[in-house]
Write an enzyme that holds these catalytic residues in place. Structure first.
Site, PDB file in Angstrom:
ATOM      1  N   GLN A 242     -14.006  -4.910  -3.443  1.00 30.02           N
ATOM      2  CA  GLN A 242     -13.650  -3.972  -4.518  1.00 30.02           C
ATOM      3  C   GLN A 242     -13.948  -4.494  -5.911  1.00 30.02           C
ATOM      4  OE1 GLN A 242     -11.539  -4.989  -2.066  1.00 30.02           O
ATOM      5  NE2 GLN A 242     -10.164  -3.354  -1.396  1.00 30.02           N
TER       6      GLN A 242
ATOM      7  N   SER B  59      -5.332  17.147  -9.980  1.00 33.96           N
ATOM      8  CA  SER B  59      -4.153  16.687  -9.254  1.00 33.96           C
ATOM      9  C   SER B  59      -4.248  17.190  -7.833  1.00 33.96           C
ATOM     10  CB  SER B  59      -2.877  17.218  -9.929  1.00 33.96           C
ATOM     11  OG  SER B  59      -1.737  16.852  -9.193  1.00 33.96           O
TER      12      SER B  59
ATOM     13  N   GLY C 297     -12.261  -2.469   7.179  1.00 35.75           N
ATOM     14  CA  GLY C 297     -13.136  -3.592   6.843  1.00 35.75           C
ATOM     15  C   GLY C 297     -12.414  -4.926   6.932  1.00 35.75           C
ATOM     16  N   ASP C 298     -11.136  -4.953   6.569  1.00 40.00           N
ATOM     17  CA  ASP C 298     -10.366  -6.185   6.663  1.00 40.00           C
ATOM     18  C   ASP C 298     -10.200  -6.613   8.115  1.00 40.00           C
ATOM     19  OD1 ASP C 298     -10.079  -6.095   3.891  1.00 40.00           O
ATOM     20  OD2 ASP C 298      -8.161  -5.048   4.001  1.00 40.00           O
TER      21      ASP C 298
ATOM     22  N   GLY D 262     -22.210   0.613  12.487  1.00 37.43           N
ATOM     23  CA  GLY D 262     -21.967  -0.757  12.911  1.00 37.43           C
ATOM     24  C   GLY D 262     -22.159  -1.785  11.813  1.00 37.43           C
TER      25      GLY D 262
ATOM     26  N   PHE E 225      -1.328  -0.971  -4.225  1.00 43.78           N
ATOM     27  CA  PHE E 225      -2.531  -0.181  -3.943  1.00 43.78           C
ATOM     28  C   PHE E 225      -2.068   1.235  -3.623  1.00 43.78           C
ATOM     29  CE2 PHE E 225      -5.618   1.316  -0.617  1.00 43.78           C
ATOM     30  CZ  PHE E 225      -6.723   1.460  -1.434  1.00 43.78           C
TER      31      PHE E 225
ATOM     32  N   ASP F 209       0.832  -1.200   0.000  1.00 38.99           N
ATOM     33  CA  ASP F 209       0.000   0.000   0.000  1.00 38.99           C
ATOM     34  C   ASP F 209       0.872   1.258   0.000  1.00 38.99           C
ATOM     35  OD1 ASP F 209      -2.201  -1.621   0.154  1.00 38.99           O
ATOM     36  OD2 ASP F 209      -2.549  -1.302   2.288  1.00 38.99           O
TER      37      ASP F 209
ATOM     38  N   LEU G 249     -21.891  -1.181   8.111  1.00 38.68           N
ATOM     39  CA  LEU G 249     -22.600   0.076   7.920  1.00 38.68           C
ATOM     40  C   LEU G 249     -21.780   1.285   8.346  1.00 38.68           C
ATOM     41  CD1 LEU G 249     -25.957  -1.199   9.477  1.00 38.68           C
ATOM     42  CD2 LEU G 249     -25.402  -1.071   7.038  1.00 38.68           C
ATOM     43  N   GLY G 250     -20.467   1.169   8.321  1.00 35.78           N
ATOM     44  CA  GLY G 250     -19.621   2.289   8.726  1.00 35.78           C
ATOM     45  C   GLY G 250     -19.836   2.652  10.177  1.00 35.78           C
TER      46      GLY G 250
END
Length: 327
Positions: free
Chosen positions: A171, A36, A255-256, A227, A102, A12, A223-224
């Site tokens: 993704q 940019s 999320g991971d 929760g 990434f 990353d 749901l961010g």
């Protein structure tokens, strides 16, 4: 419970932009976009969804199997994961391509613009799950975002061999068409998406949310800040709130981390609610840290945060199932 995690392995490149992307985007001119953003910070970190999930599981004391493809530059990353309890025997190392990259920029609103270079990940389609299953007798396989052909191959193998699988296309949903998504989702033991991905799945497959629920055993929708919701066939839905207020430093990998904690809970035979609570607490540590595998978690701090968020009963039930490799 022996769990294999398939998906991307990547490096990353994380940058921060002090401003708002929205201030530089003109909706009526998006077809002519040329912008940019001046980033004021660059962090180069280990990542990829499979790498991140396995690392999180290892931090909590599990021993997951990482299944994916990387380049010859993977040696240091392999050592890092091995030191944190991850089995990397089944990572295919390409002789011609670099490990995936990434590149992501995050603004002050925590909005992100990212580019992903597949690199060696495209060779993941050459990995066969059969020999891995023969060696480890897999109980569950998470099929995460990866080379599309690899995702289909692993899903088909799980169906043919009767291995329960988790569909976690994340993704790749943005690029996939309806038939591809239907093949990944149908018959999954668990389907995990965020709220946007949930609607995208419905739109692209043509299935209603109820029809999607009927094609999997359990549905997990993150749901961010609100929760996560868990729906299991024949049971009442469960809502798990986030693990308290945290300092939002970098959302990459949150999320991971949730998935890592959730899988550790499942491997210990805990309920979906308790498993999601583990995931939510681990996600909070990631959100407070730049990078997806740079967080520091100890037993006392983890259980204290879990008890504060979900109560002493939850902490007592979960405590025997998290061992903390770093303690």
């Amino acid at each position: 419970m022996q769990i294999a995690v398939t998906g991307s392995i990547a490096t990353d490149h994380l940058m921060t932009f002090r401003g708002r992307f929205a201030d530089s985007l003109v909706v009526e001119q998006l077809d002519k976009i040329s912008v940019s953003f001046l980033a004021d910070q660059l962090d180069i970190r280990r990542g990829g969804v499979a790498g991140n999930i396995c690392f999180g599981m290892g931090v909590l004391g599990a021993r997951p199997l990482l299944v994916g493809a990387a380049g010859e530059d993977f040696a240091d990353y392999r050592s890092w994961l091995g030191r944190h309890g991850v089995v990397t025997d089944h990572v295919l190392v390409s002789s011609t391509r670099h490990t995936a990259r990434f590149v992501c920029t995050t603004d002050d609103d925590m909005a992100q613009i990212a580019t992903f270079y597949a690199g060696a990940m495209s060779e993941a389609r050459m990995i066969e799950l059969g020999p891995i299953h023969d060696r480890w007798d897999l109980d569950l396989v998470l099929i995460g975002a990866d080379d599309p052909d690899a995702m289909l191959r692993h899903t088909d193998e799980c169906r043919e061999r009767g291995i329960p699988f988790i569909a976690d296309p994340s993704q790749q949903l943005a690029f996939a068409d309806g038939p591809f998504i239907r093949k990944l989702v149908d018959g999954a033991e668990i389907l995990i998406t965020n709220e946007y991905e949930s609607h995208l799945t419905s739109t692209k497959t043509g299935w209603t949310q109820e029809e999607i629920d009927a094609r999997v055993t359990t549905r997990v929708v993150t749901l961010g800040k609100d929760g996560a919701e868990i729906r299991t066939r024949g049971q009442e839905p469960v809502h798990v709130p986030v693990a308290g207020d945290v300092e939002r430093v970098d959302p990459t990998g949150v999320g991971d981390a949730f998935r890592a904690g959730f899988l550790v809970g499942l491997s210990g035979g805990l309920s979906h609610e308790r498993s999601a609570q583990i995931g939510s607490v681990l996600a909070a540590f990631v959100l407070e840290t730049v990078g997806t595998q740079e967080y520091q978690v100890g037993r006392a701090g983890f259980l204290a945060r879990l008890e504060a968020a979900y109560g002493a009963g939850a902490a007592a039930e979960i405590a025997p199932h998290v061992r903390f490799a770093r303690d």
